[in-house]
Design an enzyme around this catalytic site. Structure first.
Site, PDB file in Angstrom:
ATOM      1  N   CYS A  20      25.622   5.346   9.096  1.00 10.92           N
ATOM      2  CA  CYS A  20      25.800   3.905   9.221  1.00 10.92           C
ATOM      3  C   CYS A  20      24.697   3.313  10.076  1.00 10.92           C
ATOM      4  O   CYS A  20      23.848   4.028  10.618  1.00 10.92           O
ATOM      5  CB  CYS A  20      27.172   3.566   9.817  1.00 10.92           C
ATOM      6  SG  CYS A  20      27.250   3.869  11.589  1.00 10.92           S
ATOM      7  N   CYS A  23      24.012   4.590  13.524  1.00 15.08           N
ATOM      8  CA  CYS A  23      23.271   5.848  13.648  1.00 15.08           C
ATOM      9  C   CYS A  23      21.800   5.593  13.954  1.00 15.08           C
ATOM     10  O   CYS A  23      21.138   6.423  14.586  1.00 15.08           O
ATOM     11  CB  CYS A  23      23.382   6.661  12.360  1.00 15.08           C
ATOM     12  SG  CYS A  23      25.056   7.207  11.981  1.00 15.08           S
ATOM     13  N   ASP A 431     -12.366 -13.432  -0.452  1.00 13.19           N
ATOM     14  CA  ASP A 431     -13.767 -13.049  -0.326  1.00 13.19           C
ATOM     15  C   ASP A 431     -14.381 -13.139  -1.723  1.00 13.19           C
ATOM     16  O   ASP A 431     -13.676 -13.071  -2.727  1.00 13.19           O
ATOM     17  CB  ASP A 431     -13.847 -11.623   0.217  1.00 13.19           C
ATOM     18  CG  ASP A 431     -15.274 -11.123   0.319  1.00 13.19           C
ATOM     19  OD1 ASP A 431     -16.136 -11.886   0.777  1.00 13.19           O
ATOM     20  OD2 ASP A 431     -15.519  -9.975  -0.093  1.00 13.19           O
ATOM     21  N   ASP A 630     -12.458  -6.703   1.026  1.00 15.70           N
ATOM     22  CA  ASP A 630     -12.683  -5.302   0.699  1.00 15.70           C
ATOM     23  C   ASP A 630     -12.174  -4.348   1.761  1.00 15.70           C
ATOM     24  O   ASP A 630     -12.243  -3.137   1.592  1.00 15.70           O
ATOM     25  CB  ASP A 630     -14.166  -5.027   0.412  1.00 15.70           C
ATOM     26  CG  ASP A 630     -15.048  -5.287   1.627  1.00 15.70           C
ATOM     27  OD1 ASP A 630     -14.509  -5.455   2.738  1.00 15.70           O
ATOM     28  OD2 ASP A 630     -16.277  -5.313   1.463  1.00 15.70           O
ATOM     29  N   ASP A 634     -14.484  -7.236   5.872  1.00 18.59           N
ATOM     30  CA  ASP A 634     -13.533  -8.314   6.135  1.00 18.59           C
ATOM     31  C   ASP A 634     -12.406  -7.879   7.074  1.00 18.59           C
ATOM     32  O   ASP A 634     -11.399  -8.572   7.190  1.00 18.59           O
ATOM     33  CB  ASP A 634     -12.926  -8.797   4.816  1.00 18.59           C
ATOM     34  CG  ASP A 634     -13.982  -9.304   3.864  1.00 18.59           C
ATOM     35  OD1 ASP A 634     -14.859 -10.053   4.304  1.00 18.59           O
ATOM     36  OD2 ASP A 634     -13.950  -8.933   2.679  1.00 18.59           O
TER      37      ASP A 634
END
Length: 745
Positions: A20, A23, A431, A630, A634
């Site tokens: 549950c 836990c 970009d 990329d 960036d």
């Protein structure tokens, strides 16, 4: 910010005994108390924990054992078959426990009217036997609940097991005491609840079993990825090809891949030619051609050809291993909605116990006769119906399904928080190079002048570029190769920095470069300036070709936009998202690319380190900003953005600055990720609303709120069934994410 020390390690623990939401806090508390532990992330959906620090595995296991949990280290890429076998065994065990408890409960319910009364001589002989039989069932079918509850009490914690143990244990204890003291109680109180204990355990074990079965479907994407890892590899050693275990492959080794085989590790093709199915890694259905120098990724499937390649990444460093690790990392992370549920769950169990105690006292003091019987039944029902299984599952199970679904589609979600935020994006920064465009220059136009042909112009240009290392040379050479042009021999080749190249072909001086090169050599291009401006305005880079001091042609190269960029831009704009293209290129090229893609806003000549400032500027305006790049140049902007999308290729997936990696590199995937975000948040909200509604309605009804008005009391056995099925409902609702159409949201 990474706060772990350089000597830190990260391990995953498979945890047995989690049932549950309570836990989660218990496991986190137990692990964080161990010396050397720096961070703990618990995944309730697959019952695992990821622990980082200077770790002693034995101490971690001991800490969990003391809190009522067993644990085992999950090494490397686990065998999916072993995981499935374990799940199936656990499922069967729970079903057997449910059957045993259910059989006793059914026997007691069906024979209720034929059994002797408790307060008779026959009853005092019959019911002790039933008490003993029920106790045995409690130990067999519910022993794991009682054991867990006892250990949690020792460390001053509570969870679902606490409620189940109190409810079923008190039912047995009350009924057993009743056997000897039935004469002292009102006749209406003289009713045993042995069948309630048995049936409640039957329903809870059945619910847990059905939950395991339904939850198992959520990890199919991970198992599919794990299944891609072959067990053996064919390596070339001492001129011989031999098959070895995958974990024995070393870096730099040469491996052979035959038709139809899975590629065992990441590498680069040395010899041969084939097409490789990379669908499971990138989501792209079309096989990808592989020739000399091409990169190949572990787990992808070779098609018809055979080739040799050298191993560049093995084991946990392969693209496949990194994808699996990233998916698990996302499944472990907690969106804000999950943190809200955790906070509620942390105080939920103690609150329920208090409500149950208050219910008992109220009924005992002001309830109708037999007050003790009513007090006991209502308090026991409150304990049973309030078990917070559904609350604990509400968020992690949806996140787990969504992340797995995304991985199958070539969308790698590295942070669970991104699932909640992506759907709220109001502004998306793109970009240019490699994101909107293909990132690979291609020949755009050949203009022939002075009665020369286009083929002749290309022939001269390609011959000169054959000795060049300029990035644009490959585009011109590729175009010449397509036309099967046999290149001229070039003598006295010279690269002129910032201008172009020169050389002699057939004893004629040839120049190929920009306007500065022509001006420096006294070649007038004024008559063609308008054409040069036109090409530049279209986002192309024009280069001039002169032979024997005569301008004979113009060759234009461009980085074309991706085939689906315009479609993706249109879809994003239809969603009401503001799009802004940011590039370091010149304004003329930027404007041309933006126009081709359908982007109305752009900023040019922005340095990589300044892109993050653009993100901050938009965030200051109240925008929720997504950044697509990329993942390398960036990186600052990707990290600053509310959601960072990195363009990947399936072999570069460990981009730490991004929240989401688009393995295929298509901008269409952004729209799908946003759709998945919205659907996931909606699914989590449905689950949480259902769980909260269930408990907020169920607990008052169980406490007897409807009894004064309608004479309705909730049977404890029905409460057990409702509690168990609520978890199954949450899991089933989350699994709907596996089938929704993402392009329609």
């Amino acid at each position: 910010m990474n706060t772990t020390s350089p000597t830190s390690e990260t391990i995953r623990l498979s945890i047995l005994g989690m049932r549950c939401a309570g836990c989660i806090a218990a496991v986190e508390t137990a692990l964080q108390a161990v010396a050397g532990v720096e961070t703990v992330s618990v995944n309730f959906a697959d019952h695992s924990a990821t622990v980082t620090g200077q770790l002693d595995v034995d101490l971690l296991k001991q800490a969990l054992k003391a809190s009522g949990y067993d644990a085992a280290v999950m090494e490397g890429l686990e065998d999916p078959e072993d995981e499935q076998i374990q799940q199936q065994q656990h499922y069967r065990q729970l079903m057997i426990k449910a059957s045993v408890a259910g059989a006793l409960g059914l026997f007691l319910m069906l024979g209720e009217h034929s059994f002797p009364a408790i307060n008779t001589a026959q009853g005092r002989e019959f019911w002790p036997f039933i008490s003993l039989l029920t106790l045995l069932v409690l130990f067999y079918s519910g022993g794991h609940f009682f054991q867990s509850a006892y250990k949690l009490i020792q460390v001053k914690q509570a969870n679902m097991d606490t409620l189940i143990s109190l409810g079923t244990g008190s039912a047995w204890l009350y009924s057993t005491v009743l056997i000897d003291f039935s004469q002292q109680l009102p006749s209406l109180s003289a009713h045993a609840y042995f069948e309630a204990s048995a049936v409640i355990l039957a329903f809870i074990n059945l619910g847990n079993a059905l939950e395991i079965r339904a939850r198992g479907k959520t990890s199919e994407a991970i198992r599919a990825l794990l299944g891609l890892q072959p067990r053996t590899a064919r390596v070339v050693r001492d001129g011989q090809e031999i098959d070895i275990a995958i974990d024995q492959v070393g870096l730099g080794e040469t491996l052979r891949v035959r038709p139809g085989e899975k590629i065992p590790v990441d590498g680069v093709v040395l010899d041969g030619h084939s097409h490789v199915d990379e669908a499971m890694l990138t989501g792209e259905a079309m096989p990808v051609e592989k020739t000399l120098g091409a990169k190949v990724a572990a787990g992808t499937i070779n098609q018809q050809g055979s080739f040799l390649f050298t191993a560049t990444r093995i084991g946990r460093d392969t693209a496949l291993a990194q994808i699996i690790q990233s998916v698990r990392q996302a499944q472990n992370s907690k969106p804000a909605l999950a943190k809200l549920a955790d906070k509620i769950s942390a105080v939920f169990v103690p609150t329920v116990v208090a409500i149950a105690a208050l219910t008992f006292l109220v009924w005992l003091i002001i309830g109708p006769e037999p007050a003790l019987g009513y007090a006991f039944v209502t308090s026991m029902t409150v304990l049973v119906i309030a078990c917070p299984c559904a609350l604990g599952l509400a968020t992690p199970i949806s996140v787990m399904v969504a992340v797995g679904r995304a991985a199958q589609m070539g969308i790698l979600i590295r942070q669970g928080e991104a699932l909640q935020t992506a759907g709220k994006i109001s502004c998306l920064i793109l970009d240019k190079t490699g994101t909107v465009t293909a990132g690979k220059p291609a020949l755009a136009a050949v203009v022939a002048l002075a009665e020369h042909s286009e083929s002749e112009v290309l022939h001269y240009a390609a011959s000169l570029e054959s000795g060049s290392e300029h990035p644009l040379a490959s585009a011109i050479l590729a175009a010449a190769a397509e036309q099967n042009l046999k290149l001229h021999k070039v003598r006295k080749f010279q690269a002129i920095s910032g201008q172009g190249i020169s050389g002699r072909i057939n004893d004629q001086v040839c120049l190929f470069g920009n306007l500065a090169l022509m001006t420096a050599n006294g070649i007038d291009v004024g008559a063609h300036q308008a054409r040069l401006d036109q090409l530049a305005s279209q986002g192309q880079t024009p280069m001039l070709l002169a032979v024997a001091e005569q301008l004979i042609g113009i060759v234009a190269v461009a980085d074309p936009i991706k085939s689906d960029s315009a479609q993706a831009v249109q879809q994003l704009q239809q969603r009401g998202i503001r799009l802004l293209m940011v590039t370091g290129d010149n304004p003329i090229t930027a404007q041309a690319i933006a126009k081709q893609a359908g982007i109305s806003e752009f900023r040019a000549q922005v340095l990589p380190q300044d892109k993050a400032a653009v993100v901050k500027e938009l965030q200051a305006q109240g925008e929720i900003v997504g950044m697509v790049g990329d993942g390398i140049n960036d990186a600052p902007a990707l990290a600053q953005a509310d959601v960072g999308f990195a363009i990947g290729t399936g072999t570069d997936v460990a981009i730490e600055s991004a929240d989401i990696v688009l393995l295929q590199g298509s901008l269409l995937k952004i729209g799908q990720a946003i759709s998945l975000s919205k659907l996931t948040v909606r699914n989590i909200q449905q689950n949480l609303l259902g769980a909260f509604f269930y408990n907020s309605i169920g607990i008052p009804v169980a406490a007897g709120l409807l009894y004064p008005l309608f004479g309705i009391l909730l049977n404890p056995m029905l409460a057990g069934a409702a509690m168990a099925m609520s978890s199954v409902t949450v899991v089933s609702n989350a699994n709907r994410l596996r089938w929704v159409k993402l392009d329609e949201n």
